[in-house]
Design an enzyme around this catalytic site. Structure first.
Site, short mmCIF file in Angstrom:
data_model
loop_
_atom_site.label_atom_id
_atom_site.label_comp_id
_atom_site.label_asym_id
_atom_site.label_seq_id
_atom_site.Cartn_x
_atom_site.Cartn_y
_atom_site.Cartn_z
N CYS A 1 31.68 53.82 10.56
CA CYS A 1 31.35 53.46 11.93
C CYS A 1 30.98 54.74 12.67
O CYS A 1 31.77 55.68 12.69
CB CYS A 1 32.55 52.79 12.59
N CYS B 1 28.46 46.83 1.35
CA CYS B 1 29.68 46.28 0.78
C CYS B 1 30.84 46.79 1.64
O CYS B 1 31.20 47.96 1.57
CB CYS B 1 29.79 46.74 -0.67
N CYS C 1 33.63 46.72 14.37
CA CYS C 1 34.61 47.61 13.76
C CYS C 1 35.99 47.23 14.29
O CYS C 1 36.19 47.15 15.50
CB CYS C 1 34.27 49.06 14.12
#
Length: 169
Positions: free
Chosen positions: A135, A159, A86
């Protein structure tokens, strides 16, 4: 025939090896984020584009420059090495070897790096039925998961916006 939601939930449960995948209807129903910052701190930490996508739940254009950088990183690492983290908090999200070319113009993966790295939220915006992925460490928006991934793997396609990802080799 099962709905998109039912089919995707079934594939998620199969991929995770559990029958208790939680897909919430509101981000507030996820476990509290481990990384907590004020919006001002996020604005200082992230670029304008990253902030728009990660914190305001935006989407970058398909086949954008970030996607081209992602494709080059995959090519350089030969999809074998590296973890995509992330870009807001560094939480490991996807292994490089789980990426694939979906033709969508966004980075695509068939499995998260860890069972507890991704949160799932029902997304009925824009007249579509989708499952948003965030996340779990910082609750930043990443993209969506669909049930049209490679059938020889999990059948899932995560995606993900390229601006949400940093490659750690």
């Amino acid at each position: 025939m099962p709905s998109y939601f039912e089919e995707t939930k079934e594939l998620l449960e199969k991929a995770e090896g559990t029958n208790d995948i939680v897909i919430v209807t509101d981000i507030k129903d996820l476990p509290p984020p481990k990384v907590q910052k004020t919006e001002e701190e996020w604005k200082t930490l992230l670029t304008d584009k990253q902030y728009s996508i990660l914190r305001d739940r935006g989407t970058e254009a398909s086949f954008c420059s970030g996607y081209k950088v992602f494709k080059e990183q995959i090519k350089q690492t030969k999809q074998e090495e590296g973890v995509f983290e992330c870009s807001a908090c560094g939480n490991p999200l996807f292994q490089g070897n789980t990426s694939f070319e979906s033709g969508s113009g966004w980075p695509s993966f068939w499995k998260p790096a860890q069972k507890d790295s991704i949160g799932y939220i029902v997304d009925n915006s824009h007249g579509m039925e989708r499952i948003e992925v965030v996340c779990l460490s910082c609750h930043s928006h990443l993209g969506h998961v669909f049930c049209d991934g490679p059938k020889q793997t999990t059948g899932l396609r995560y995606c993900i916006n390229a601006a949400c990802l940093n490659l750690r080799k």
